[in-house]
Scaffold this motif. Sequence first.
Motif, PDB file in Angstrom:
ATOM      1  N   HIS A  13       4.711   6.025  -0.556  1.00  0.00           N
ATOM      2  CA  HIS A  13       3.502   5.074  -0.844  1.00  0.00           C
ATOM      3  C   HIS A  13       2.294   6.152  -0.673  1.00  0.00           C
ATOM      4  O   HIS A  13       1.558   5.800  -1.717  1.00  0.00           O
ATOM      5  CB  HIS A  13       3.731   4.068   0.220  1.00  0.00           C
ATOM      6  CG  HIS A  13       2.205   3.487   0.395  1.00  0.00           C
ATOM      7  ND1 HIS A  13       1.861   2.699  -0.673  1.00  0.00           N
ATOM      8  CD2 HIS A  13       1.190   3.355   1.122  1.00  0.00           C
ATOM      9  CE1 HIS A  13       0.568   2.002  -0.334  1.00  0.00           C
ATOM     10  NE2 HIS A  13       0.292   2.706   0.678  1.00  0.00           N
ATOM     11  N   LEU A  75       1.989  -4.992   2.972  1.00  0.00           N
ATOM     12  CA  LEU A  75       2.707  -5.416   1.735  1.00  0.00           C
ATOM     13  C   LEU A  75       2.069  -6.618   1.214  1.00  0.00           C
ATOM     14  O   LEU A  75       1.753  -6.902  -0.026  1.00  0.00           O
ATOM     15  CB  LEU A  75       4.292  -5.898   1.762  1.00  0.00           C
ATOM     16  CG  LEU A  75       4.808  -6.244   0.683  1.00  0.00           C
ATOM     17  CD1 LEU A  75       4.898  -5.268  -0.530  1.00  0.00           C
ATOM     18  CD2 LEU A  75       6.437  -6.480   0.976  1.00  0.00           C
ATOM     19  N   ALA A  76       1.946  -7.630   1.964  1.00  0.00           N
ATOM     20  CA  ALA A  76       1.212  -8.910   1.714  1.00  0.00           C
ATOM     21  C   ALA A  76      -0.339  -8.644   1.049  1.00  0.00           C
ATOM     22  O   ALA A  76      -0.579  -9.150   0.046  1.00  0.00           O
ATOM     23  CB  ALA A  76       1.185 -10.000   2.770  1.00  0.00           C
ATOM     24  N   SER A  78      -1.384  -6.112  -0.386  1.00  0.00           N
ATOM     25  CA  SER A  78      -1.641  -5.456  -1.591  1.00  0.00           C
ATOM     26  C   SER A  78      -1.489  -6.210  -2.731  1.00  0.00           C
ATOM     27  O   SER A  78      -1.994  -5.799  -3.782  1.00  0.00           O
ATOM     28  CB  SER A  78      -0.166  -4.358  -1.555  1.00  0.00           C
ATOM     29  OG  SER A  78       0.875  -5.085  -1.714  1.00  0.00           O
ATOM     30  N   ALA A  79      -1.215  -7.662  -2.549  1.00  0.00           N
ATOM     31  CA  ALA A  79      -1.467  -8.400  -3.776  1.00  0.00           C
ATOM     32  C   ALA A  79      -2.603  -8.706  -4.222  1.00  0.00           C
ATOM     33  O   ALA A  79      -2.910  -8.879  -5.472  1.00  0.00           O
ATOM     34  CB  ALA A  79      -0.530  -9.824  -3.202  1.00  0.00           C
ATOM     35  N   TRP A  82      -4.140  -6.845  -7.353  1.00  0.00           N
ATOM     36  CA  TRP A  82      -4.255  -7.567  -8.877  1.00  0.00           C
ATOM     37  C   TRP A  82      -5.589  -8.476  -9.193  1.00  0.00           C
ATOM     38  O   TRP A  82      -5.578  -8.778 -10.416  1.00  0.00           O
ATOM     39  CB  TRP A  82      -3.006  -8.495  -8.801  1.00  0.00           C
ATOM     40  CG  TRP A  82      -1.474  -7.758  -8.774  1.00  0.00           C
ATOM     41  CD1 TRP A  82      -1.035  -7.371  -7.648  1.00  0.00           C
ATOM     42  CD2 TRP A  82      -1.052  -7.129  -9.641  1.00  0.00           C
ATOM     43  NE1 TRP A  82       0.359  -7.019  -7.933  1.00  0.00           N
ATOM     44  CE2 TRP A  82       0.338  -6.347  -9.398  1.00  0.00           C
ATOM     45  CE3 TRP A  82      -1.291  -6.775 -11.196  1.00  0.00           C
ATOM     46  CZ2 TRP A  82       1.059  -5.790  -9.970  1.00  0.00           C
ATOM     47  CZ3 TRP A  82      -0.377  -5.942 -12.039  1.00  0.00           C
ATOM     48  CH2 TRP A  82       0.636  -5.372 -11.321  1.00  0.00           C
ATOM     49  N   PRO A 154      -1.458  -1.463  -9.092  1.00  0.00           N
ATOM     50  CA  PRO A 154      -1.136  -2.489  -7.912  1.00  0.00           C
ATOM     51  C   PRO A 154       0.437  -2.801  -7.973  1.00  0.00           C
ATOM     52  O   PRO A 154       0.934  -2.924  -6.602  1.00  0.00           O
ATOM     53  CB  PRO A 154      -1.821  -3.704  -8.443  1.00  0.00           C
ATOM     54  CG  PRO A 154      -2.949  -3.104  -9.299  1.00  0.00           C
ATOM     55  CD  PRO A 154      -2.578  -1.979 -10.130  1.00  0.00           C
ATOM     56  N   GLY A 155       1.150  -2.458  -9.105  1.00  0.00           N
ATOM     57  CA  GLY A 155       2.569  -2.790  -8.981  1.00  0.00           C
ATOM     58  C   GLY A 155       3.080  -1.603  -8.195  1.00  0.00           C
ATOM     59  O   GLY A 155       4.389  -1.905  -7.447  1.00  0.00           O
ATOM     60  N   ALA A 158       2.671  -2.254  -4.390  1.00  0.00           N
ATOM     61  CA  ALA A 158       3.701  -3.211  -4.149  1.00  0.00           C
ATOM     62  C   ALA A 158       5.089  -2.632  -3.753  1.00  0.00           C
ATOM     63  O   ALA A 158       5.871  -3.123  -2.899  1.00  0.00           O
ATOM     64  CB  ALA A 158       3.904  -4.552  -4.887  1.00  0.00           C
ATOM     65  N   ALA A 162       7.067  -2.321  -0.111  1.00  0.00           N
ATOM     66  CA  ALA A 162       8.324  -2.997   0.161  1.00  0.00           C
ATOM     67  C   ALA A 162       9.508  -1.969   0.571  1.00  0.00           C
ATOM     68  O   ALA A 162      10.276  -2.361   1.607  1.00  0.00           O
ATOM     69  CB  ALA A 162       8.806  -3.785  -1.171  1.00  0.00           C
TER      70      ALA A 162
END
Length: 392
Positions: A13, A75-76, A78-79, A82, A154-155, A158, A162
């Motif tokens: 990451h 992780l949450a 990082s949404a 977008w 951004p993808g 994520a 994960a």
Amino acid sequence: MPFAALSATYFAHIGFFNPYLPLWLKELGLPLVVISLLTSVQSFTRVFAPYAWGALSDHTGERVRLLRFSAAVALASSAGLWVDGGAWWIGLVLLVLFTHTSSMMSLTEAAMAHLVAGDWGRYGRVRLWGSVGFMVTVFSAGAWFERFGMGHFPGWAAVTLAGVLACTLWLPDVREKSVHAHPRGEPVAPVLRKPVVRWFFASLLFHVMAHFAIYGFLSLYLDARGYGKGMIGALWAVSVLVEILWFFSQGRLLRGLPMTRWLWVCGAAAVVRMALTGAAADWLLALFIAQVLHALTFATHHTACIALVTEHFPGRLRGRGQALFTVIGYGLGGVTGVVAGGALASRFGFEAMYGAATALALAGTLCALRTDRLARADARQADTLGTAGQHG
């Protein structure tokens, strides 16, 4: 094996996020000063988050559960990358994300130090998987962004986070009994009053502060010099390849010198690295030599620091000691380095910034020399007292 997997995914990451975050922000149209402020958010969170998490882990012994919680929240959050909300929104998202990922380094290092119990060869063999993960993503992400552009940033965040969460769920759900048996812990102030510890942390501060000329600005610097994203990724990958080789073989190599001696050797290598990067960036061979020095300026330096922290902060002080390592080096040093570096580069150019980084690396080397001398004096004093005790 679970710790090796966590190290691999965590640094995978970091391997894509840290080198390419400035380039993604640049593509969003943000100016250099704003980019430097946003990239400094990670360092800002390292001023407070690691010590808070470290103190909590020392108190509860729940290092693994705290790692899982941190990975889930990161992780949450990082949404939010977008969402097109401007610089302030990106700053808020990064603040939440980094507050949780910055805690994972100190928590993992504390747990690993307990696991390896001074076997730095074994530590290197676990830690090298982090370097492998970093190299895979820094190289593959560079190729990906070269072909498809920075829009998928951004993808990537994520997917890599994960993977980190999955590996924290694989860790054995154990609680350190020694911590649970003494929930209040021990005071850390007496350790910090030792001169050798203070000089060690001073050397750490300057050494890491100098390195944020690499971590925060190398990609932008090379981009400005006309290097493509693939070559930028390759240069990052070279540094991590030599890092892997060092971690793999450090069990034998580190025996040659005391850890405090390695500290100033690594500092001297950092002086050369910063000077080469700033003065000879148009010479590709010089850049490769500078990146090869990463084996000393990061890998060796990191292990020497972890060993010294483990020595001076044993047992119930371990979590806070590892946190102080992160706070002082990557927190205070990082914030100062990135913000000041951005201001210097904006006004005087990248060459001036690398000149300042060279001076900082020299200051770190001088502090490391003082640390080594104090450590040797303490060792002689301990030997004298031991001999006197035997004859008493």
